[in-house]
Design a protein around this motif. Structure first.
Motif, PDB file in Angstrom:
ATOM      1  N   TYR A 207     130.054  46.461  -2.367  1.00 28.18           N
ATOM      2  CA  TYR A 207     129.901  46.272  -0.928  1.00 28.18           C
ATOM      3  C   TYR A 207     130.320  44.866  -0.510  1.00 28.18           C
ATOM      4  CZ  TYR A 207     128.392  46.159   3.788  1.00 28.18           C
ATOM      5  OH  TYR A 207     128.421  46.031   5.148  1.00 28.18           O
ATOM      6  N   VAL A 208     129.823  43.859  -1.218  1.00 34.39           N
ATOM      7  CA  VAL A 208     130.117  42.475  -0.844  1.00 34.39           C
ATOM      8  C   VAL A 208     131.612  42.190  -0.941  1.00 34.39           C
ATOM      9  CG1 VAL A 208     129.759  40.060  -1.508  1.00 34.39           C
ATOM     10  CG2 VAL A 208     127.818  41.648  -1.444  1.00 34.39           C
ATOM     11  N   GLN A 209     132.278  42.755  -1.931  1.00 31.05           N
ATOM     12  CA  GLN A 209     133.717  42.538  -2.066  1.00 31.05           C
ATOM     13  C   GLN A 209     134.499  43.185  -0.933  1.00 31.05           C
ATOM     14  OE1 GLN A 209     134.283  44.029  -6.079  1.00 31.05           O
ATOM     15  NE2 GLN A 209     134.216  41.969  -6.940  1.00 31.05           N
ATOM     16  N   ALA A 210     133.918  44.227  -0.307  1.00 35.14           N
ATOM     17  CA  ALA A 210     134.595  44.892   0.809  1.00 35.14           C
ATOM     18  C   ALA A 210     134.262  44.271   2.156  1.00 35.14           C
ATOM     19  CB  ALA A 210     134.226  46.379   0.828  1.00 35.14           C
ATOM     20  N   ASP A 211     133.070  43.710   2.284  1.00 31.97           N
ATOM     21  CA  ASP A 211     132.605  43.168   3.564  1.00 31.97           C
ATOM     22  C   ASP A 211     132.726  41.641   3.546  1.00 31.97           C
ATOM     23  OD1 ASP A 211     131.376  42.460   5.922  1.00 31.97           O
ATOM     24  OD2 ASP A 211     129.569  43.663   5.602  1.00 31.97           O
ATOM     25  N   THR A 212     133.771  41.149   4.153  1.00 38.48           N
ATOM     26  CA  THR A 212     134.030  39.702   4.142  1.00 38.48           C
ATOM     27  C   THR A 212     133.094  38.928   5.053  1.00 38.48           C
ATOM     28  OG1 THR A 212     135.724  39.966   5.860  1.00 38.48           O
ATOM     29  CG2 THR A 212     136.455  40.034   3.566  1.00 38.48           C
ATOM     30  N   THR A 213     132.259  39.625   5.816  1.00 36.75           N
ATOM     31  CA  THR A 213     131.320  38.915   6.695  1.00 36.75           C
ATOM     32  C   THR A 213     130.042  38.498   5.965  1.00 36.75           C
ATOM     33  OG1 THR A 213     130.163  40.913   7.477  1.00 36.75           O
ATOM     34  CG2 THR A 213     132.177  40.252   8.648  1.00 36.75           C
ATOM     35  N   VAL A 214     129.835  38.963   4.718  1.00 36.46           N
ATOM     36  CA  VAL A 214     128.671  38.532   3.949  1.00 36.46           C
ATOM     37  C   VAL A 214     128.899  37.100   3.498  1.00 36.46           C
ATOM     38  CG1 VAL A 214     127.270  38.911   1.887  1.00 36.46           C
ATOM     39  CG2 VAL A 214     128.122  40.872   3.193  1.00 36.46           C
ATOM     40  N   GLU A 215     128.030  36.183   3.944  1.00 42.59           N
ATOM     41  CA  GLU A 215     128.220  34.767   3.635  1.00 42.59           C
ATOM     42  C   GLU A 215     127.183  34.198   2.682  1.00 42.59           C
ATOM     43  OE1 GLU A 215     127.995  32.546   7.253  1.00 42.59           O
ATOM     44  OE2 GLU A 215     125.856  32.959   7.553  1.00 42.59           O
ATOM     45  N   ARG A 216     126.091  34.912   2.443  1.00 43.77           N
ATOM     46  CA  ARG A 216     125.058  34.438   1.531  1.00 43.77           C
ATOM     47  C   ARG A 216     124.441  35.619   0.789  1.00 43.77           C
ATOM     48  NH1 ARG A 216     126.979  30.326   2.644  1.00 43.77           N
ATOM     49  NH2 ARG A 216     126.032  28.361   3.377  1.00 43.77           N
ATOM     50  N   ILE A 217     124.097  35.368  -0.463  1.00 42.31           N
ATOM     51  CA  ILE A 217     123.307  36.313  -1.252  1.00 42.31           C
ATOM     52  C   ILE A 217     122.131  35.535  -1.823  1.00 42.31           C
ATOM     53  CG2 ILE A 217     123.269  37.943  -3.174  1.00 42.31           C
ATOM     54  CD1 ILE A 217     126.294  38.176  -2.934  1.00 42.31           C
ATOM     55  N   PHE A 218     120.949  35.839  -1.320  1.00 39.07           N
ATOM     56  CA  PHE A 218     119.740  35.168  -1.799  1.00 39.07           C
ATOM     57  C   PHE A 218     119.146  35.974  -2.955  1.00 39.07           C
ATOM     58  CE2 PHE A 218     120.208  33.862   2.607  1.00 39.07           C
ATOM     59  CZ  PHE A 218     120.003  32.493   2.528  1.00 39.07           C
ATOM     60  N   VAL A 219     118.960  35.314  -4.090  1.00 35.55           N
ATOM     61  CA  VAL A 219     118.393  35.959  -5.279  1.00 35.55           C
ATOM     62  C   VAL A 219     117.090  35.233  -5.604  1.00 35.55           C
ATOM     63  CG1 VAL A 219     118.737  36.529  -7.713  1.00 35.55           C
ATOM     64  CG2 VAL A 219     120.685  36.582  -6.119  1.00 35.55           C
ATOM     65  N   ASP A 220     115.959  35.932  -5.492  1.00 34.64           N
ATOM     66  CA  ASP A 220     114.644  35.326  -5.639  1.00 34.64           C
ATOM     67  C   ASP A 220     113.867  35.982  -6.773  1.00 34.64           C
ATOM     68  OD1 ASP A 220     113.914  33.479  -3.045  1.00 34.64           O
ATOM     69  OD2 ASP A 220     115.400  35.020  -2.581  1.00 34.64           O
ATOM     70  N   GLY A 221     113.463  35.165  -7.751  1.00 39.06           N
ATOM     71  CA  GLY A 221     112.704  35.667  -8.880  1.00 39.06           C
ATOM     72  C   GLY A 221     111.208  35.518  -8.669  1.00 39.06           C
ATOM     73  N   HIS A 222     110.431  36.517  -9.097  1.00 36.67           N
ATOM     74  CA  HIS A 222     108.976  36.534  -8.933  1.00 36.67           C
ATOM     75  C   HIS A 222     108.307  37.063 -10.204  1.00 36.67           C
ATOM     76  CE1 HIS A 222     109.286  36.076  -4.471  1.00 36.67           C
ATOM     77  NE2 HIS A 222     110.391  36.785  -4.645  1.00 36.67           N
ATOM     78  N   THR A 223     107.036  36.748 -10.358  1.00 32.86           N
ATOM     79  CA  THR A 223     106.233  37.278 -11.461  1.00 32.86           C
ATOM     80  C   THR A 223     104.879  37.743 -10.931  1.00 32.86           C
ATOM     81  OG1 THR A 223     105.090  35.209 -11.987  1.00 32.86           O
ATOM     82  CG2 THR A 223     107.264  35.544 -12.998  1.00 32.86           C
ATOM     83  N   ASP A 224     104.115  38.388 -11.837  1.00 29.57           N
ATOM     84  CA  ASP A 224     102.715  38.660 -11.515  1.00 29.57           C
ATOM     85  C   ASP A 224     101.895  37.398 -11.799  1.00 29.57           C
ATOM     86  OD1 ASP A 224     102.273  38.516 -14.284  1.00 29.57           O
ATOM     87  OD2 ASP A 224     102.544  40.682 -14.523  1.00 29.57           O
ATOM     88  N   ARG A 225     100.578  37.506 -11.702  1.00 32.30           N
ATOM     89  CA  ARG A 225      99.719  36.334 -11.874  1.00 32.30           C
ATOM     90  C   ARG A 225      99.082  36.255 -13.270  1.00 32.30           C
ATOM     91  NH1 ARG A 225      96.927  35.666  -5.846  1.00 32.30           N
ATOM     92  NH2 ARG A 225      98.728  34.575  -4.950  1.00 32.30           N
ATOM     93  N   LEU A 226      99.578  37.068 -14.177  1.00 36.11           N
ATOM     94  CA  LEU A 226      99.109  36.992 -15.549  1.00 36.11           C
ATOM     95  C   LEU A 226      99.801  35.820 -16.249  1.00 36.11           C
ATOM     96  CD1 LEU A 226      99.266  40.801 -16.443  1.00 36.11           C
ATOM     97  CD2 LEU A 226      97.306  39.484 -15.594  1.00 36.11           C
ATOM     98  N   GLY A 227      99.050  35.061 -17.033  1.00 36.02           N
ATOM     99  CA  GLY A 227      99.640  33.921 -17.716  1.00 36.02           C
ATOM    100  C   GLY A 227      99.569  32.653 -16.888  1.00 36.02           C
ATOM    101  N   SER A 228     100.124  31.586 -17.452  1.00 37.40           N
ATOM    102  CA  SER A 228     100.062  30.281 -16.787  1.00 37.40           C
ATOM    103  C   SER A 228     101.116  30.178 -15.703  1.00 37.40           C
ATOM    104  CB  SER A 228     100.269  29.157 -17.793  1.00 37.40           C
ATOM    105  OG  SER A 228     101.619  29.116 -18.229  1.00 37.40           O
ATOM    106  N   ARG A 229     100.858  29.311 -14.722  1.00 31.99           N
ATOM    107  CA  ARG A 229     101.816  29.124 -13.622  1.00 31.99           C
ATOM    108  C   ARG A 229     103.118  28.518 -14.122  1.00 31.99           C
ATOM    109  NH1 ARG A 229      99.837  28.006  -7.571  1.00 31.99           N
ATOM    110  NH2 ARG A 229      98.966  30.099  -7.287  1.00 31.99           N
ATOM    111  N   ILE A 230     103.028  27.650 -15.118  1.00 32.04           N
ATOM    112  CA  ILE A 230     104.250  27.027 -15.663  1.00 32.04           C
ATOM    113  C   ILE A 230     105.128  28.091 -16.305  1.00 32.04           C
ATOM    114  CG2 ILE A 230     105.146  25.435 -17.389  1.00 32.04           C
ATOM    115  CD1 ILE A 230     102.719  23.665 -16.891  1.00 32.04           C
ATOM    116  N   ASP A 231     104.491  28.966 -17.128  1.00 34.65           N
ATOM    117  CA  ASP A 231     105.261  30.033 -17.770  1.00 34.65           C
ATOM    118  C   ASP A 231     105.818  31.006 -16.742  1.00 34.65           C
ATOM    119  OD1 ASP A 231     104.747  28.936 -20.236  1.00 34.65           O
ATOM    120  OD2 ASP A 231     103.077  30.288 -20.698  1.00 34.65           O
TER     121      ASP A 231
END
Length: 303
Positions: A207-231
């Motif tokens: 899709y992105v290769q076909a639609d030249t109007t896409v200017e940003r792709i936000f990729v956000d990583g998340h976890t659950d709350r098991l384990g330490s915050r650093i890990d």
């Protein structure tokens, strides 16, 4: 058979307070042989077959990428009274003796697109047109309660429909609404992509290769709350990076991608399994980035 079809139509029409074709006083809108035209609008995002209905508006077959064929009527001013209408496929006047074929009933709204048909009914209309028949929608008039008939002409339909079929075969697998916001789930402690994850990302790439109007792709990583915050912070970064790296390996420019890692900061649910995720959000030119308060359950950062 013809008698049974007629009785079926009569029963449907009677239940809706309508009178079948051939009655006096019915207002009929439709193109004649001399002015029946079909126009194809085509791209990898959408295919549309448009037919002008003189005095009424337009009849449109629309097929968006990633969706099924649909049909709708469009009118600048309300002609039909909101309520239940009747849809049939019938022979034109120069083919007497051919019994009309019921398609079913339809909800008529008061909007400028009062009639929508789903994929199954839209295909029935297409089949009728290819057989030289005319789809017809009948409903009471908005003004005087008399029947209003909107006919879709089969004349000059064949060649544009062949071109439509070629267009439909080249549609993208998804549309913008379907992949503007996407989610990759992960197993506990994992940052590995499954085959279905890669298929989703492949669709985003196409899709992105076909639609030249896409200017940003936000990729956000998340976890659950098991384990330490650093890990968890490190794991969320790994999850975001594996998605971003895959997108780039398939041809997406690094300049389009913004990678962010949030650890367990923005839970989407009280269920840990729903918080182990990477989200992908596309942004087009001119779209204002949304601001979301990302605190507590149900919140999430932009992206």
């Amino acid at each position: 058979m013809a008698l049974r079809i007629f009785r079926t139509l009569t029963s449907l029409a009677g239940g809706l307070g309508l009178v079948l074709s051939g009655q006096s006083g019915a207002a009929t809108y439709g193109a004649g042989i001399e002015n029946s035209q079909w126009y194809l609008s085509e791209s990898v995002f959408e295919c549309s077959l448009v037919h002008e209905v003189p005095g009424y508006g337009r009849a449109v077959f629309r097929h968006r990428a990633g969706e099924n064929l649909q049909f709708y009527l469009e009118s600048a001013s309300p002609v039909m009274k909101p309520g239940r209408g009747l849809v049939v496929v019938e022979a034109p006047s120069w083919r007497p003796g051919v019994a009309p074929r019921p398609v079913g009933t339809v909800d008529v709204s008061g909007s400028n697109r009062p009639v929508y048909l789903d994929a199954r009914q839209a295909r029935q209309l297409v089949q009728g047109l290819l057989e030289g028949l005319r789809p017809t929608v009948t409903r009471e008039s908005w003004y005087d309660g008399k029947p209003v008939r909107v006919q879709v002409s089969n004349v000059n339909f064949g060649r544009p429909f062949q071109q439509y079929q070629l267009c439909a075969g080249n549609l993208l697998p998804v549309n913008y609404d379907q992949i503007q916001r996407s989610r990759i789930p992960f197993a506990s402690g994992s940052a590995e992509l499954s085959a279905s994850d890669r298929q989703l990302l492949d669709n985003i790439v196409r899709y992105v290769q076909a639609d030249t109007t896409v200017e940003r792709i936000f990729v956000d990583g998340h976890t659950d709350r098991l384990g330490s915050r650093i890990d968890n912070r490190a794991l969320s970064e790994e999850r975001a990076n594996i998605v971003a790296d895959y997108l780039m390996s398939q041809g997406i420019s690094e300049d389009l991608i913004i990678v962010r890692a949030h650890g367990d900061q923005y839970p989407a649910s009280r269920r840990p399994s729903e918080n182990r995720r990477t989200t992908i959000r596309l942004q087009r030119e001119g779209e204002r980035p949304e601001f979301q308060q990302a605190n507590g359950y149900g919140g999430e950062s932009a992206g």
